[in-house]
Write a protein that holds these residues in place. Structure first.
Motif, mmCIF file in Angstrom:
data_model
loop_
_atom_site.group_PDB
_atom_site.id
_atom_site.type_symbol
_atom_site.label_atom_id
_atom_site.label_comp_id
_atom_site.label_asym_id
_atom_site.label_seq_id
_atom_site.Cartn_x
_atom_site.Cartn_y
_atom_site.Cartn_z
ATOM 1 N N LYS A 82 50.647 44.398 42.030
ATOM 2 C CA LYS A 82 50.187 43.348 41.098
ATOM 3 C C LYS A 82 48.660 43.264 41.006
ATOM 4 C CE LYS A 82 50.071 39.570 44.322
ATOM 5 N NZ LYS A 82 50.225 39.146 45.451
ATOM 6 N N GLU A 83 47.960 43.987 41.888
ATOM 7 C CA GLU A 83 46.505 43.937 41.884
ATOM 8 C C GLU A 83 45.948 44.978 40.919
ATOM 9 O OE1 GLU A 83 45.961 42.295 46.437
ATOM 10 O OE2 GLU A 83 46.022 44.471 46.116
ATOM 11 N N PRO A 84 45.122 44.535 39.973
ATOM 12 C CA PRO A 84 44.603 45.453 38.956
ATOM 13 C C PRO A 84 43.804 46.616 39.545
ATOM 14 C CG PRO A 84 44.087 43.166 38.397
ATOM 15 C CD PRO A 84 44.631 43.171 39.793
ATOM 16 N N LEU A 85 43.938 47.765 38.910
ATOM 17 C CA LEU A 85 43.128 48.935 39.207
ATOM 18 C C LEU A 85 42.326 49.233 37.942
ATOM 19 C CD1 LEU A 85 42.199 51.319 40.918
ATOM 20 C CD2 LEU A 85 44.211 52.582 40.104
ATOM 21 N N VAL A 86 41.038 48.946 37.999
ATOM 22 C CA VAL A 86 40.140 49.150 36.872
ATOM 23 C C VAL A 86 39.519 50.540 37.017
ATOM 24 C CG1 VAL A 86 37.971 48.383 35.819
ATOM 25 C CG2 VAL A 86 39.650 46.690 36.604
ATOM 26 N N THR A 87 39.610 51.332 35.964
ATOM 27 C CA THR A 87 38.992 52.655 35.963
ATOM 28 C C THR A 87 37.743 52.603 35.107
ATOM 29 O OG1 THR A 87 41.119 53.745 36.277
ATOM 30 C CG2 THR A 87 39.319 55.093 35.405
ATOM 31 N N LYS A 88 36.629 52.987 35.723
ATOM 32 C CA LYS A 88 35.343 53.000 35.029
ATOM 33 C C LYS A 88 34.878 54.445 34.878
ATOM 34 C CE LYS A 88 32.720 52.365 39.292
ATOM 35 N NZ LYS A 88 31.677 53.366 39.325
ATOM 36 N N HIS A 89 33.902 54.639 34.003
ATOM 37 C CA HIS A 89 33.416 55.986 33.721
ATOM 38 C C HIS A 89 31.917 56.139 33.954
ATOM 39 C CE1 HIS A 89 37.380 56.586 32.098
ATOM 40 N NE2 HIS A 89 37.178 55.603 31.246
ATOM 41 N N ARG A 90 31.316 55.145 34.564
ATOM 42 C CA ARG A 90 29.893 55.159 34.883
ATOM 43 C C ARG A 90 29.701 54.449 36.221
ATOM 44 N NH1 ARG A 90 30.259 58.340 31.464
ATOM 45 N NH2 ARG A 90 28.981 58.666 29.627
ATOM 46 N N SER A 139 44.847 33.202 47.790
ATOM 47 C CA SER A 139 45.249 33.365 46.380
ATOM 48 C C SER A 139 44.085 33.719 45.467
ATOM 49 C CB SER A 139 45.959 32.104 45.873
ATOM 50 O OG SER A 139 47.090 31.850 46.660
ATOM 51 N N MET A 140 43.115 34.440 45.994
ATOM 52 C CA MET A 140 41.989 34.923 45.198
ATOM 53 C C MET A 140 42.375 36.278 44.609
ATOM 54 S SD MET A 140 38.121 36.019 46.364
ATOM 55 C CE MET A 140 37.633 34.369 46.828
ATOM 56 N N PRO A 141 42.180 36.472 43.315
ATOM 57 C CA PRO A 141 42.481 37.785 42.743
ATOM 58 C C PRO A 141 41.685 38.899 43.426
ATOM 59 C CG PRO A 141 42.019 36.173 41.005
ATOM 60 C CD PRO A 141 41.673 35.527 42.313
ATOM 61 N N VAL A 142 42.371 39.990 43.730
ATOM 62 C CA VAL A 142 41.745 41.186 44.286
ATOM 63 C C VAL A 142 41.834 42.262 43.211
ATOM 64 C CG1 VAL A 142 41.814 42.950 46.098
ATOM 65 C CG2 VAL A 142 42.435 40.570 46.638
ATOM 66 N N ILE A 143 40.684 42.776 42.806
ATOM 67 C CA ILE A 143 40.621 43.778 41.747
ATOM 68 C C ILE A 143 39.984 45.034 42.338
ATOM 69 C CG2 ILE A 143 39.658 44.355 39.486
ATOM 70 C CD1 ILE A 143 39.547 41.259 38.978
ATOM 71 N N PHE A 144 40.703 46.135 42.250
ATOM 72 C CA PHE A 144 40.190 47.421 42.726
ATOM 73 C C PHE A 144 39.549 48.148 41.552
ATOM 74 C CE2 PHE A 144 43.283 46.218 45.858
ATOM 75 C CZ PHE A 144 42.773 46.691 47.047
ATOM 76 N N VAL A 145 38.405 48.752 41.820
ATOM 77 C CA VAL A 145 37.661 49.486 40.801
ATOM 78 C C VAL A 145 37.473 50.912 41.321
ATOM 79 C CG1 VAL A 145 35.480 49.640 39.535
ATOM 80 C CG2 VAL A 145 36.444 47.390 40.091
ATOM 81 N N ARG A 146 37.663 51.886 40.445
ATOM 82 C CA ARG A 146 37.427 53.284 40.815
ATOM 83 C C ARG A 146 36.711 53.984 39.677
ATOM 84 N NH1 ARG A 146 42.973 56.673 39.623
ATOM 85 N NH2 ARG A 146 43.228 55.902 37.500
ATOM 86 N N VAL A 147 36.104 55.121 39.997
ATOM 87 C CA VAL A 147 35.505 55.964 38.968
ATOM 88 C C VAL A 147 36.410 57.184 38.809
ATOM 89 C CG1 VAL A 147 33.935 57.127 40.601
ATOM 90 C CG2 VAL A 147 33.402 57.114 38.167
ATOM 91 N N ALA A 148 36.764 57.463 37.567
ATOM 92 C CA ALA A 148 37.618 58.621 37.263
ATOM 93 C C ALA A 148 37.408 58.984 35.798
ATOM 94 C CB ALA A 148 39.080 58.300 37.531
ATOM 95 N N PHE A 149 37.824 60.203 35.473
ATOM 96 C CA PHE A 149 37.596 60.705 34.114
ATOM 97 C C PHE A 149 38.867 61.302 33.535
ATOM 98 C CE2 PHE A 149 33.625 60.865 36.474
ATOM 99 C CZ PHE A 149 32.833 60.071 35.669
ATOM 100 N N THR A 150 38.851 61.463 32.224
ATOM 101 C CA THR A 150 39.955 62.076 31.501
ATOM 102 C C THR A 150 39.740 63.585 31.476
ATOM 103 O OG1 THR A 150 40.058 60.111 30.102
ATOM 104 C CG2 THR A 150 41.188 62.085 29.304
ATOM 105 N N GLY A 151 40.783 64.314 31.788
ATOM 106 C CA GLY A 151 40.688 65.779 31.698
ATOM 107 C C GLY A 151 39.510 66.316 32.472
#
Length: 185
Positions: A93-101, A41-53
């Motif tokens: 239900k697992e968050p997908l965090v989008t970062k830009h750096r 029951s540990m939160p799993v958070i996925f992180v990716r790098v992506a950009f707008t347009g």
């Protein structure tokens, strides 16, 4: 904070993982770690790098990302290259965090999400060691998170660089262990 841990699976996305020599091992170790976190029951958070347009978030001053932009590397939020590797079986239900750096914190909602979950301990996996892992580790340490790095659930295009960072740099900020040792603890 409440002594809550979360697993951050960083940049395990098609366009980054597919170029790795050790791709199968990294995916398999991440699968084990993700399943262990879910069972506990540990939160799993996925992180990716992506950009707008067409890389709207990238300044010409950013050497790495502006080079990718100039080469026309597809990194739009909808591109296949920015989607999480299917073998990791991300749950809705697992968050997908989008970062830009490079850092998982920069230009994302990660810090707010972690506060909401009352997380004070981050377990990190991902690609690449010299990019997202290094940047996120240093920033998380500055933010006073307890950190655990799973050295065989992360990789870099340059194996020597990965090993140097694990052995000489990242140990200053985090406990370093293997996926198997962590899963068995």
């Amino acid at each position: 904070m409440s002594n809550q841990s979360a697993l951050l699976v960083m940049d395990m996305q098609n366009g980054i993982v597919n170029g790795l020599q050790q791709k199968e091992n990294i995916i398999a170790n991440n699968q084990k770690v993700i399943e262990t976190a879910r069972r506990n029951s540990m939160p799993v958070i996925f992180v990716r790098v992506a950009f707008t347009g067409e890389y709207m978030e990238v300044s010409p001053n950013n050497k790495m990302f502006s080079q990718m932009k100039a080469k026309g590397v597809p990194m739009n939020k909808q591109d296949e290259s920015t989607q999480i590797v299917e073998a990791l079986n991300r749950q809705a239900k697992e968050p997908l965090v989008t970062k830009h750096r490079l850092s998982a914190f920069t230009g994302s909602n990660l810090e707010v999400l972690l506060r909401g979950l009352q997380v004070d301990h981050l377990v990190l996996t991902g690609v690449s060691t010299s990019g997202v892992v290094l940047s996120t580790t240093v920033e998380a340490a500055d933010k006073d998170y307890k950190l655990t790095l799973l050295s065989d659930a992360m990789a870099d295009q340059d194996v020597e660089k990965h090993q140097f960072l694990i052995d000489k740099i990242l140990t200053r900020y985090a406990d370093v262990t293997t996926a198997e040792a962590w899963c068995n603890s």
